[in-house]
Design a protein around this motif. Structure first.
Motif, PDB file in Angstrom:
ATOM      1  N   LEU A   5      43.864  -1.214  45.219  1.00 62.64           N
ATOM      2  CA  LEU A   5      43.075  -2.392  44.859  1.00 62.64           C
ATOM      3  C   LEU A   5      42.679  -2.356  43.389  1.00 62.64           C
ATOM      4  O   LEU A   5      42.677  -3.383  42.707  1.00 62.64           O
ATOM      5  CB  LEU A   5      41.824  -2.477  45.732  1.00 62.64           C
ATOM      6  N   LEU A   6      42.331  -1.175  42.884  1.00 62.64           N
ATOM      7  CA  LEU A   6      41.996  -1.058  41.467  1.00 62.64           C
ATOM      8  C   LEU A   6      43.243  -1.113  40.600  1.00 62.64           C
ATOM      9  O   LEU A   6      43.243  -1.754  39.552  1.00 62.64           O
ATOM     10  CB  LEU A   6      41.225   0.234  41.194  1.00 62.64           C
ATOM     11  N   ALA A   7      44.293  -0.439  41.028  1.00 62.23           N
ATOM     12  CA  ALA A   7      45.513  -0.390  40.223  1.00 62.23           C
ATOM     13  C   ALA A   7      46.151  -1.768  40.075  1.00 62.23           C
ATOM     14  O   ALA A   7      46.826  -2.043  39.078  1.00 62.23           O
ATOM     15  CB  ALA A   7      46.517   0.573  40.858  1.00 62.23           C
ATOM     16  N   GLU A   8      45.928  -2.647  41.043  1.00 60.17           N
ATOM     17  CA  GLU A   8      46.543  -3.973  41.012  1.00 60.17           C
ATOM     18  C   GLU A   8      45.798  -4.965  40.125  1.00 60.17           C
ATOM     19  O   GLU A   8      46.299  -6.062  39.869  1.00 60.17           O
ATOM     20  CB  GLU A   8      46.621  -4.535  42.432  1.00 60.17           C
ATOM     21  N   GLU A   9      44.609  -4.603  39.662  1.00 57.27           N
ATOM     22  CA  GLU A   9      43.846  -5.502  38.801  1.00 57.27           C
ATOM     23  C   GLU A   9      44.203  -5.245  37.344  1.00 57.27           C
ATOM     24  O   GLU A   9      43.891  -4.184  36.798  1.00 57.27           O
ATOM     25  CB  GLU A   9      42.341  -5.302  39.012  1.00 57.27           C
ATOM     26  N   PRO A  10      44.860  -6.182  36.676  1.00 55.02           N
ATOM     27  CA  PRO A  10      45.323  -5.942  35.305  1.00 55.02           C
ATOM     28  C   PRO A  10      44.195  -5.726  34.304  1.00 55.02           C
ATOM     29  O   PRO A  10      44.396  -5.096  33.263  1.00 55.02           O
ATOM     30  CB  PRO A  10      46.124  -7.213  34.972  1.00 55.02           C
ATOM     31  N   GLU A  11      43.006  -6.239  34.596  1.00 57.13           N
ATOM     32  CA  GLU A  11      41.897  -6.102  33.662  1.00 57.13           C
ATOM     33  C   GLU A  11      41.285  -4.708  33.682  1.00 57.13           C
ATOM     34  O   GLU A  11      40.607  -4.306  32.735  1.00 57.13           O
ATOM     35  CB  GLU A  11      40.811  -7.141  33.981  1.00 57.13           C
ATOM     36  N   LEU A  12      41.503  -3.964  34.753  1.00 57.76           N
ATOM     37  CA  LEU A  12      40.871  -2.646  34.909  1.00 57.76           C
ATOM     38  C   LEU A  12      41.814  -1.569  34.387  1.00 57.76           C
ATOM     39  O   LEU A  12      42.580  -0.961  35.126  1.00 57.76           O
ATOM     40  CB  LEU A  12      40.525  -2.402  36.382  1.00 57.76           C
ATOM     41  N   TYR A  49      36.381   3.213  36.409  1.00 63.19           N
ATOM     42  CA  TYR A  49      35.975   2.256  37.438  1.00 63.19           C
ATOM     43  C   TYR A  49      35.823   2.933  38.794  1.00 63.19           C
ATOM     44  O   TYR A  49      34.927   2.592  39.567  1.00 63.19           O
ATOM     45  CB  TYR A  49      36.977   1.097  37.496  1.00 63.19           C
ATOM     46  N   HIS A  50      36.676   3.907  39.079  1.00 60.53           N
ATOM     47  CA  HIS A  50      36.480   4.684  40.305  1.00 60.53           C
ATOM     48  C   HIS A  50      35.156   5.436  40.243  1.00 60.53           C
ATOM     49  O   HIS A  50      34.446   5.566  41.247  1.00 60.53           O
ATOM     50  CB  HIS A  50      37.632   5.678  40.498  1.00 60.53           C
ATOM     51  N   GLY A  51      34.809   5.931  39.058  1.00 57.26           N
ATOM     52  CA  GLY A  51      33.541   6.634  38.904  1.00 57.26           C
ATOM     53  C   GLY A  51      32.351   5.731  39.155  1.00 57.26           C
ATOM     54  O   GLY A  51      31.374   6.119  39.816  1.00 57.26           O
ATOM     55  N   VAL A  52      32.412   4.511  38.635  1.00 57.28           N
ATOM     56  CA  VAL A  52      31.328   3.553  38.849  1.00 57.28           C
ATOM     57  C   VAL A  52      31.187   3.241  40.340  1.00 57.28           C
ATOM     58  O   VAL A  52      30.076   3.215  40.891  1.00 57.28           O
ATOM     59  CB  VAL A  52      31.576   2.263  38.046  1.00 57.28           C
ATOM     60  N   LEU A  53      32.309   3.005  41.009  1.00 58.20           N
ATOM     61  CA  LEU A  53      32.260   2.697  42.436  1.00 58.20           C
ATOM     62  C   LEU A  53      31.747   3.893  43.248  1.00 58.20           C
ATOM     63  O   LEU A  53      31.003   3.718  44.216  1.00 58.20           O
ATOM     64  CB  LEU A  53      33.652   2.280  42.921  1.00 58.20           C
ATOM     65  N   SER A  54      32.121   5.097  42.850  1.00 61.29           N
ATOM     66  CA  SER A  54      31.614   6.286  43.531  1.00 61.29           C
ATOM     67  C   SER A  54      30.109   6.415  43.369  1.00 61.29           C
ATOM     68  O   SER A  54      29.392   6.779  44.304  1.00 61.29           O
ATOM     69  CB  SER A  54      32.311   7.543  42.993  1.00 61.29           C
ATOM     70  N   ALA A  55      29.626   6.117  42.163  1.00 56.21           N
ATOM     71  CA  ALA A  55      28.180   6.182  41.923  1.00 56.21           C
ATOM     72  C   ALA A  55      27.436   5.226  42.843  1.00 56.21           C
ATOM     73  O   ALA A  55      26.422   5.587  43.461  1.00 56.21           O
ATOM     74  CB  ALA A  55      27.885   5.852  40.461  1.00 56.21           C
ATOM     75  N   ILE A  56      27.934   3.999  42.978  1.00 57.20           N
ATOM     76  CA  ILE A  56      27.277   3.008  43.829  1.00 57.20           C
ATOM     77  C   ILE A  56      27.371   3.422  45.295  1.00 57.20           C
ATOM     78  O   ILE A  56      26.388   3.353  46.045  1.00 57.20           O
ATOM     79  CB  ILE A  56      27.904   1.622  43.617  1.00 57.20           C
ATOM     80  N   ALA A  57      28.552   3.883  45.710  1.00 60.64           N
ATOM     81  CA  ALA A  57      28.744   4.282  47.105  1.00 60.64           C
ATOM     82  C   ALA A  57      27.857   5.452  47.482  1.00 60.64           C
ATOM     83  O   ALA A  57      27.503   5.615  48.657  1.00 60.64           O
ATOM     84  CB  ALA A  57      30.209   4.641  47.349  1.00 60.64           C
ATOM     85  N   ASN A  58      27.478   6.258  46.511  1.00 62.98           N
ATOM     86  CA  ASN A  58      26.624   7.418  46.783  1.00 62.98           C
ATOM     87  C   ASN A  58      25.152   7.128  46.546  1.00 62.98           C
ATOM     88  O   ASN A  58      24.350   8.057  46.395  1.00 62.98           O
ATOM     89  CB  ASN A  58      27.083   8.601  45.948  1.00 62.98           C
ATOM     90  N   ARG A  72      45.608   4.640  51.156  1.00 60.36           N
ATOM     91  CA  ARG A  72      45.585   4.509  49.694  1.00 60.36           C
ATOM     92  C   ARG A  72      45.181   3.115  49.232  1.00 60.36           C
ATOM     93  O   ARG A  72      45.285   2.788  48.054  1.00 60.36           O
ATOM     94  CB  ARG A  72      46.955   4.868  49.115  1.00 60.36           C
ATOM     95  N   GLU A  73      44.704   2.299  50.153  1.00 57.98           N
ATOM     96  CA  GLU A  73      44.400   0.917  49.815  1.00 57.98           C
ATOM     97  C   GLU A  73      43.349   0.805  48.718  1.00 57.98           C
ATOM     98  O   GLU A  73      43.473  -0.010  47.804  1.00 57.98           O
ATOM     99  CB  GLU A  73      43.935   0.169  51.077  1.00 57.98           C
ATOM    100  N   PRO A 103      34.204  -3.389  51.885  1.00 64.40           N
ATOM    101  CA  PRO A 103      33.867  -2.178  52.644  1.00 64.40           C
ATOM    102  C   PRO A 103      34.860  -1.033  52.511  1.00 64.40           C
ATOM    103  O   PRO A 103      34.464   0.131  52.497  1.00 64.40           O
ATOM    104  CB  PRO A 103      33.778  -2.691  54.086  1.00 64.40           C
ATOM    105  N   ILE A 104      36.158  -1.334  52.427  1.00 64.42           N
ATOM    106  CA  ILE A 104      37.134  -0.239  52.333  1.00 64.42           C
ATOM    107  C   ILE A 104      36.920   0.558  51.054  1.00 64.42           C
ATOM    108  O   ILE A 104      37.180   1.774  51.010  1.00 64.42           O
ATOM    109  CB  ILE A 104      38.581  -0.784  52.409  1.00 64.42           C
ATOM    110  N   LEU A 105      36.410  -0.080  49.997  1.00 60.62           N
ATOM    111  CA  LEU A 105      36.099   0.644  48.766  1.00 60.62           C
ATOM    112  C   LEU A 105      34.891   1.555  48.964  1.00 60.62           C
ATOM    113  O   LEU A 105      34.875   2.693  48.484  1.00 60.62           O
ATOM    114  CB  LEU A 105      35.825  -0.347  47.625  1.00 60.62           C
TER     115      LEU A 105
END
Length: 488
Positions: A244-251, A257-266, A239-240, A317-319
């Motif tokens: 990592l996203l949940a711990e960032e107060p600005e996000l 933000y998960h959607g944006v990261l998924s788009a880039i990862a794909n 669950r890391e 990389p883990i993201l």
């Protein structure tokens, strides 16, 4: 100060912290230490305090009243007082803090963003304490503010912020690069080191705390290692990426933000591509992309040939692994016993969406920081990737590595171009493609010349005919895994 036994690398960071805390001046000084989570900042700062008798306080998410109580208790314990200190307000606490030592003494406030969130006036109070009036009443403490919220820590010293111009140290603790990560994981085989790095990167905590020292026992154990440590719902790496996203107060809009990261990862690396993947307008993503950059989760890389064009990549990389492999299979992965099936059917995606892009990034990293000037044909100034248009053929060509430098007259030149292939045994066809691209580049860009070097990167190897044909060619350089990890 002698660096503690057992501290891996961090020579530069330790040297800078030593210089800061040993400064002999009579005035109080301020330092700011930041970096992404799990990089060992707390280990560094706690070691500094232990070596010098300094005061270390780790803040938690709490109200102002609770934080003051915790601070007073920790301070009394440090001073050897039997009763906790009681402070009504932070101005009283900071005023007392400035007087706790007669000589240069480090005072560390870790996770400072937690305190500032509950007490926004804290930076201004510290500014006042470091000002002329506070200095007359205070002592030579070496105040170190530390935090993992990169956007907040960056703003502490920016623009019109109260502490702007007050810091004598601005230290960012980075992740270990791929060569240091191999040494840290104690992996001798570069092929295995690359695989592990593509999943967990160079974050020190993943080597010990998160895996309890579990290192793959050879290439054949890599898949089982992923299954037991990363795809296992009972292990913290599972669950890391979410944390990592949940711990960032600005996000705040975590789903976006998960959607944006998924788009880039794909494979969607442009703003337009990300917007299309999410079904949004590209103009709607400006704020989200900027915030993800600010917290260090993505990087924006300018195109080598078009100044206004850029691409985005995930820096952790883990993201990438989570969004390319785990998120689409989350339902099955949460059920114990299904990780092996998920891993088996994810091999194509792992190679194309994780290993391939990661290997290209390492090729650029090697070219930027490790390649010798004789390899590149000159001193490099920066390295990028780019899309080279080919109007005659009505298409364009992606170039993985573009190396820039300057000639003897100071004019910018393209020293080299390169192609990186993780899974292909590179042969004559790959070289001929690069030769054609060099010719096209010479016609279109006066920074390229017939002497522009050609770099071929492969994790799998090179065909014997190619090695034989390029033995005497100075303009062609073949970079395998051994050279990537150990050569120049």
């Amino acid at each position: 100060m002698d660096k503690p036994v057992g501290m891996f690398d961090r020579d530069y960071e330790w040297s800078e912290l030593s210089r800061f805390v040993r400064y002999p001046g009579p005035e109080a000084t301020l330092g700011v230490v930041s970096g992404r989570r799990r990089q060992g900042k707390t280990f560094l700062l706690d070691a500094v305090c232990r070596a010098t008798g300094g005061f270390y306080f780790a803040a938690t998410e709490a109200t102002e009243t609770e934080s003051l109580q915790q601070f007073g208790t920790a301070l009394a314990r440090h001073l050897g007082e039997p009763v906790p200190r009681r402070f009504a307000h932070w101005d009283e606490a900071i005023e007392f803090l400035m007087t706790i030592a007669a000589g240069p003494t480090p005072v560390v406030i870790d996770e400072f963003p937690y305190l500032a969130k509950a007490s926004p006036q804290l930076p201004s109070l510290i500014q006042r304490a470091l000002g002329p009036q506070g200095q007359r009443q205070g002592s030579a403490i070496r105040l170190l503010l530390c935090g993992s919220a990169l956007s907040f820590m960056g703003s502490l010293l920016a623009g019109t912020a109260p502490l702007r111009g007050r810091a004598s140290l601005e230290l960012v603790v980075p992740t270990l690069d791929y060569r240091l990560a191999r040494d840290f994981w104690d992996i001798s085989d570069p092929a295995l080191a690359l695989l592990v790095n593509a999943v967990v990167g160079g974050t020190p905590a993943y080597r010990r705390e998160f895996t309890l020292g579990d290192v793959p026992d050879g290439i054949e154990d890599f898949g089982p290692w992923v299954i037991r440590n990363v795809l296992n719902p009972g292990r913290p790496l599972f669950r890391e990426a979410r944390f990592l996203l949940a711990e960032e107060p600005e996000l705040r809009d975590v789903a976006l933000y998960h959607g944006v990261l998924s788009a880039i990862a794909n494979g969607n690396h442009t703003r337009g591509g990300i917007a299309g993947y999410l079904g949004r307008k590209s103009t709607d993503l400006s704020h989200s992309l900027t915030l993800l950059e600010d917290v260090g989760m993505i990087a924006r890389d300018p195109d080598a040939f078009h100044g206004k064009r850029s691409t985005y990549r995930i820096t952790e990389p883990i993201l990438s692994f989570y969004h390319a492999i785990m998120r689409p299979e989350w339902t099955d992965l949460e059920r114990p016993g299904y990780a092996g099936q998920v891993w088996d059917r994810s091999q194509t995606a792992f190679r194309s969406k994780v290993l391939g892009p990661h290997f290209e990034h390492l090729a650029r990293t090697w070219t930027r920081w490790y390649a010798h000037s004789e390899t590149l044909g000159g001193l490099r100034t920066h390295v990028a990737s780019g899309i080279l248009p080919d109007p005659a053929a009505r298409n364009s060509h992606e170039i993985d590595v573009v190396v820039f430098g300057r000639d003897s007259e100071g004019k910018e030149v393209i020293l080299a171009i390169g192609e990186a292939k993780y899974g292909d045994v590179i042969g004559r066809g790959h070289l001929e493609r690069l030769e054609r691209l060099r010719e096209l580049l010479i016609r279109r860009d006066d920074r390229a010349t017939p002497g522009t070097r050609l770099l071929l990167f492969s994790a799998t190897g090179f065909m014997p005919q190619l090695r034989e044909a390029t033995q005497t060619r100075v303009d062609v350089q073949l970079v395998d895994l051994a050279r990537l990890y150990e050569g120049a």
